[in-house]
Design an enzyme around this catalytic site. Structure first.
Site, short mmCIF file in Angstrom:
data_model
loop_
_atom_site.label_atom_id
_atom_site.label_comp_id
_atom_site.label_asym_id
_atom_site.label_seq_id
_atom_site.Cartn_x
_atom_site.Cartn_y
_atom_site.Cartn_z
CE1 TYR A 149 5.04 0.74 -2.16
CE2 TYR A 149 5.48 0.62 -4.50
CZ TYR A 149 5.88 0.97 -3.23
OH TYR A 149 7.10 1.56 -3.04
CG ASP B 90 8.86 4.22 14.92
OD1 ASP B 90 8.79 2.98 15.07
OD2 ASP B 90 8.29 5.02 15.70
CG ASP C 150 15.68 3.62 -1.74
OD1 ASP C 150 15.58 2.53 -2.35
OD2 ASP C 150 15.53 4.72 -2.30
C1 IPM Z 1 11.66 -0.05 -5.95
C2 IPM Z 1 11.22 1.23 -6.61
C3 IPM Z 1 9.76 1.07 -7.06
C4 IPM Z 1 8.93 0.75 -5.84
C5 IPM Z 1 9.21 2.32 -7.80
C6 IPM Z 1 10.04 2.65 -9.01
C7 IPM Z 1 7.77 2.15 -8.17
O1 IPM Z 1 11.37 2.30 -5.74
O2 IPM Z 1 11.68 -1.10 -6.63
O3 IPM Z 1 12.01 -0.01 -4.77
O4 IPM Z 1 8.52 1.66 -5.12
O5 IPM Z 1 8.69 -0.43 -5.61
MG MG Z 2 12.30 1.80 -3.91
#
Ligand code: IPM
Ligand code: MG
Length: 358
Positions: free
Chosen positions: A146, A223, A251
């Protein structure tokens, strides 16, 4: 009159303003009940900041000043198709989010995955797989790909993943501290069979683990971890991992709860902390009053507990959310075939139900 806590509120984009409105309503109700006050002040971030500054920035200096001067930051969501510009050097809403994480030094992101028993039917997984699931993802938040160099070349592109030993150590330590207050088990997730940053991660994690002999420790490739999260999620207590893996796995893990709309998060450093739902700005349903505000309200719960030490208020809020779900109230994302139509409510009505249950 009790204490006043200063909260820098960042509604952002998409469904952000709608779910933030519910957070403010709930904070006001909690203030009344627990004899404290929350002074919420909005600041700009994301696409709305880009628009307000004539395309200059997704994170105005005033927003950072306001955040630093507050007792906590409560963020909703940023982003949307309006600002989806993939050209090199474009100002994008996500820069606001990444910028504030970096500027406030929020290296440790906690994403608790908690199953509400009445929502078991909303998860795509079989209910028996969800029994005993209670896990915490500790995601490194200010390093890795990132924040490495991003560049285009003549015929390609690159993103660089960089980690220093100290960046790894401080977040792994937080994971072990968290495990001590839970079931005492840390799983460090990496890709040490391929990546050099992961091999360093694994070495440092083992060193830190040596200082916590009371905490059970193991390593898992990412994985495999992705597979184990759906095959046997109850095996996990605390999972600690680097930024990108944590983004993806959280997620995935949110679907154990039935919806991404249920996952709260706390981003911590050494100063002011930030609380936000793990989901995005859901532009497809923005402005329709149907978004699920519960991840935002669970983020408020984390804020009350972690930054303000208002444990009773946090417990009351958590209990209220549980009761509303037990009573069968659902936003569309957590409804299933068995939900009667008259139990499916919108964003604001869901906020009202939580306040009534408080
Ligand atoms: C999260 C989101 C963010 C990330 C995006 C919106 C940049 O997906 O907080 O998980 O990738 O960190
Ligand atoms: Mg995210």
């Amino acid at each position: 009159m009790g204490k006043t806590f200063k909260v820098c509120t960042l509604p952002g984009d998409g469904i952000g303003p709608e779910i933030m409105a519910e957070a403010k309503k709930v904070l006001a109700a909690i203030g009344e009940r627990f004899d404290v006050a929350f002074a919420c002040e909005d600041a700009l971030i994301g696409g709305s900041a880009i628009d307000a500054t004539g395309g200059k920035t997704a994170l105005p200096e005033e927003t950072l000043d306001a955040a630093r001067a507050s007792d906590a930051v409560l963020l909703a969501a940023v982003g949307g198709p309006k600002w989806d510009d993939t050209s090199e050097g474009a100002v994008r809403p996500e820069q606001g989010l990444l910028g504030i994480r970096k500027e406030l030094g929020l290296f440790c992101n906690l994403r608790p995955v908690r199953i509400f028993s009445s929502l078991a039917g909303a998860s795509p997984l079989r209910p028996d797989l969800l029994e005993g699931v209670d896990l915490l993802i500790v995601r490194e938040l200010t390093g890795g790909m990132y924040f490495g160099e991003h560049a285009r070349t003549d015929d390609g592109a690159r993103d660089t993943c960089v980690y220093s030993a100290s960046e790894i150590e401080r977040v792994v330590r937080r994971a072990f501290d968290a495990a001590r207050g839970r079931r005492g088990h840390v799983t460090s997730v990496d890709k040490a069979n391929v990546l050099e940053t992961s091999r360093l991660w694994r070495e440092i994690a083992a060193e830190v683990a040596g200082e916590y002999p009371d905490v059970e420790f193991d390593n898992m490739y990412v994985d495999n971890a992705a597979m184990q999260l759906v095959a046997n999620p109850a095996q996990f207590d605390v999972m600690v991992t680097e930024n990108t893996f944590g983004d993806i796995l959280s997620d995935e893990a949110s679907m154990l709860t039935g919806s991404l709309g249920m996952l709260a998060s706390a981003s911590l450093g050494t100063g002011t902390a930030l609380y936000e739902p793990s989901h995005g700005s859901a532009p497809d349903i923005a402005g329709r009053g149907v978004a699920n505000p519960l991840a935002q309200l669970l983020s408020v719960e984390l804020m009350l507990r972690t930054s303000f030490g208002l444990v009773d208020a946090a417990d009351a809020l958590s209990g209220a959310i549980e009761r509303v779900l037990d009573d069968g109230w659902r936003t569309a994302d957590i409804a299933d075939d068995a939900t009667p139509a008259d139990r499916i409510v919108g964003t604001s009505a869901m906020g009202d139900k939580v306040i009534a249950a408080l």
